[in-house]
Design a protein around this motif. Structure first.
Motif, PDB file in Angstrom:
ATOM      1  N   LEU A 155       2.114  12.397  -0.100  1.00  0.00           N
ATOM      2  CA  LEU A 155       1.009  11.529   0.306  1.00  0.00           C
ATOM      3  C   LEU A 155      -0.235  12.327   0.700  1.00  0.00           C
ATOM      4  N   THR A 204      -5.910   3.943  -0.249  1.00  0.00           N
ATOM      5  CA  THR A 204      -5.734   5.383  -0.450  1.00  0.00           C
ATOM      6  C   THR A 204      -4.394   5.863   0.108  1.00  0.00           C
ATOM      7  N   SER A 205      -4.046   7.068  -0.253  1.00  0.00           N
ATOM      8  CA  SER A 205      -2.834   7.684   0.290  1.00  0.00           C
ATOM      9  C   SER A 205      -2.949   7.866   1.807  1.00  0.00           C
ATOM     10  N   CYS A 251       0.844  -1.198   0.000  1.00  0.00           N
ATOM     11  CA  CYS A 251       0.000   0.000   0.000  1.00  0.00           C
ATOM     12  C   CYS A 251       0.876   1.244   0.000  1.00  0.00           C
ATOM     13  N   LYS A 264       2.785   1.586  -3.459  1.00  0.00           N
ATOM     14  CA  LYS A 264       1.939   2.047  -4.568  1.00  0.00           C
ATOM     15  C   LYS A 264       1.821   3.566  -4.584  1.00  0.00           C
ATOM     16  N   HIS A 265       1.623   4.129  -3.423  1.00  0.00           N
ATOM     17  CA  HIS A 265       1.342   5.563  -3.358  1.00  0.00           C
ATOM     18  C   HIS A 265       2.600   6.421  -3.435  1.00  0.00           C
ATOM     19  N   SER A 301      -1.200  11.966  -5.470  1.00  0.00           N
ATOM     20  CA  SER A 301      -0.575  10.709  -5.038  1.00  0.00           C
ATOM     21  C   SER A 301      -1.512   9.514  -5.155  1.00  0.00           C
ATOM     22  N   GLU A 302      -2.779   9.757  -5.460  1.00  0.00           N
ATOM     23  CA  GLU A 302      -3.724   8.642  -5.512  1.00  0.00           C
ATOM     24  C   GLU A 302      -3.466   7.713  -6.698  1.00  0.00           C
ATOM     25  N   THR A 303      -3.710   6.446  -6.471  1.00  0.00           N
ATOM     26  CA  THR A 303      -3.605   5.412  -7.488  1.00  0.00           C
ATOM     27  C   THR A 303      -4.911   5.345  -8.283  1.00  0.00           C
TER      28      THR A 303
END
Length: 421
Positions: free
Chosen positions: A228, A205-206, A156, A159-160, A233-235
């Protein structure tokens, strides 16, 4: 027929690895040839072997690049194989990720991007997000590895902090068709967690990433915190139209490997019992629970009569407090030995299916009823080595390390406890 515990344990592990071998699992899942170009990209400990399997089976022109761990490459002619750092990312991984992202851009709907994804890709596909440096990612990665965070939590965060994970690789390839072939090394086989999901929508989420860092008391540099806290920064989230042309196909899973090992036990006259393919938790705490189950089987024939093979997979964690050597499998196995304290009739193996336990040169180790006693005669204390997170040195002193070299696949850890009378 006299049962040889050590041989059976090793045979079961070999079967588990073979069941996840890319050359066996990948060819049946290859998509149809496109009208346009076929670009092959990928990352993970199995990426080199997966690329070789594609080359051997593909009947048309291909080109591309995959990145794998140092020592895990494969001899490919048309697909470039780059080796990079794992479990801590390095500049080679960053450069490979930049090239991969560039390769998939500017394609048409007639083109195919074939993504080869396996465990380890999170570290190997290291392209920091804007405002985040490679040094930032390296520092946070090291802290997460020592913190006891599980794989879902670590990924997690990764990813961010990435410009390519969390669906961003597949989004960059649009409108080309994307087919991702995945080898799972995560509990629950969640494709969004495997290699941090470069082709998969991300429900986290971030804010989740920040909460994970705070939960494990990991210091967050100001620039990382600022990123963040930024909407950028969101995927990619579920339903994103840029992922509408993506197909994610699971070609090998931990369960497949556990089933293959169970068949080997059954053929040897030992009843297999699969306890779970996604067991998580601190390695030494999981060891205490499984030791109790093994003792129950030995004394009472529960949950099944002996001879019995208690088989499990998943990924335990280790909160590092000592200065010794050893990955999570050596830690688990030494903790199991301490808990069993020389109990007769119980032997075990714990190893990583990628052939590397943490950062050492072994896949795992073997444990026998007399292991702790033999070590004591050498002046080696099992309890002291466990307190120092030094499982590698303990089993090295006994000549009981399991050394396979890189297997070029990865379906997580494999554990089997053999209970006989």
């Amino acid at each position: 027929m006299t049962l040889d515990p050590g041989k059976l344990l090793l045979d079961m592990f070999a079967a588990a690895v073979a069941a996840a071998a890319p050359e066996n699992r990948l060819p049946p899942h290859l998509p149809a040839r496109p009208k346009g170009r076929t670009i092959v990209v990928g990352a993970g400990k199995g990426a080199g072997a997966m690329a070789k399997a594609v080359e051997d089976a593909w009947d048309g022109p291909i080109e591309g690049l995959v990145v794998t761990r140092y020592g895990h490459g494969a001899p490919c002619k048309r697909i470039e194989v780059v080796e990079a750092g794992h479990p801590v990312p390095d500049a080679a991984g960053r450069e490979a990720a930049e090239r991969i992202l560039a390769m998939v851009q500017g394609l048409s709907a007639d083109d195919l991007v074939l993504c080869l994804i396996s465990g380890g890709g999170s570290s190997l596909l290291a392209l920091p997000a804007p405002g985040v440096s490679l040094a930032d990612k390296q520092g946070l990665n090291k802290a997460l590895l020592k913190s006891g965070a599980n794989i879902s939590e670590m990924n997690c965060v990764r990813k961010h902090l990435s410009a390519i994970k969390g669906g961003k690789l597949a989004a960059a390839a649009a409108p080309a068709r994307v087919c991702a072939l995945l080898i799972s090394d995560v509990p629950g086989d969640d494709p969004s967690v495997i290699a941090s999901g470069p082709t998969v929508a991300d429900p986290t989420t971030s804010a989740d990433a920040l909460a994970i860092l705070e939960k494990h008391a990991i210091a967050v540099p100001d620039n990382v915190r600022a990123w963040l806290e930024s909407p950028q920064s969101e995927t990619l989230k579920p339903g994103d139209p840029r992922l509408s042309g993506v197909e994610n196909v699971m070609i090998a899973t931990p369960q497949m490997s556990l089933d293959a090992a169970a068949e080997v036990a059954r053929a040897a006259g030992v009843a297999p019992m699969i306890l779970g393919n996604d067991i998580e938790g601190e390695a030494r705490e999981v060891a205490k629970v499984l030791a109790a189950i093994a003792r129950q089987a030995y004394h009472f024939g529960q949950p099944a009569p002996t001879p019995l093979a208690l088989i499990s997979g998943g990924e335990t964690t280790v909160t590092v407090r000592g200065s010794g050597r050893g990955g999570r499998n050596a830690e688990f196995l030494l903790a199991l030995g301490v808990a069993l304290d020389g109990h007769p009739g119980i032997s075990a193996l714990a190893a990583d299916t990628d052939g590397i336990d943490g950062t050492e040169d072994n896949a795992g180790a073997l444990l026998f009823p007399d292991s702790l006693a033999k070590a004591a005669t050498l002046g080696v204390s099992g309890k002291a080595r466990l307190a120092d997170n030094d499982g590698y040195s303990f089993f090295q002193s006994l000549g009981q390390l399991v050394v396979t070299g890189p297997t070029r696949t990865n379906v997580n850890d494999f554990r089997v406890i053999l209970v006989t009378r």
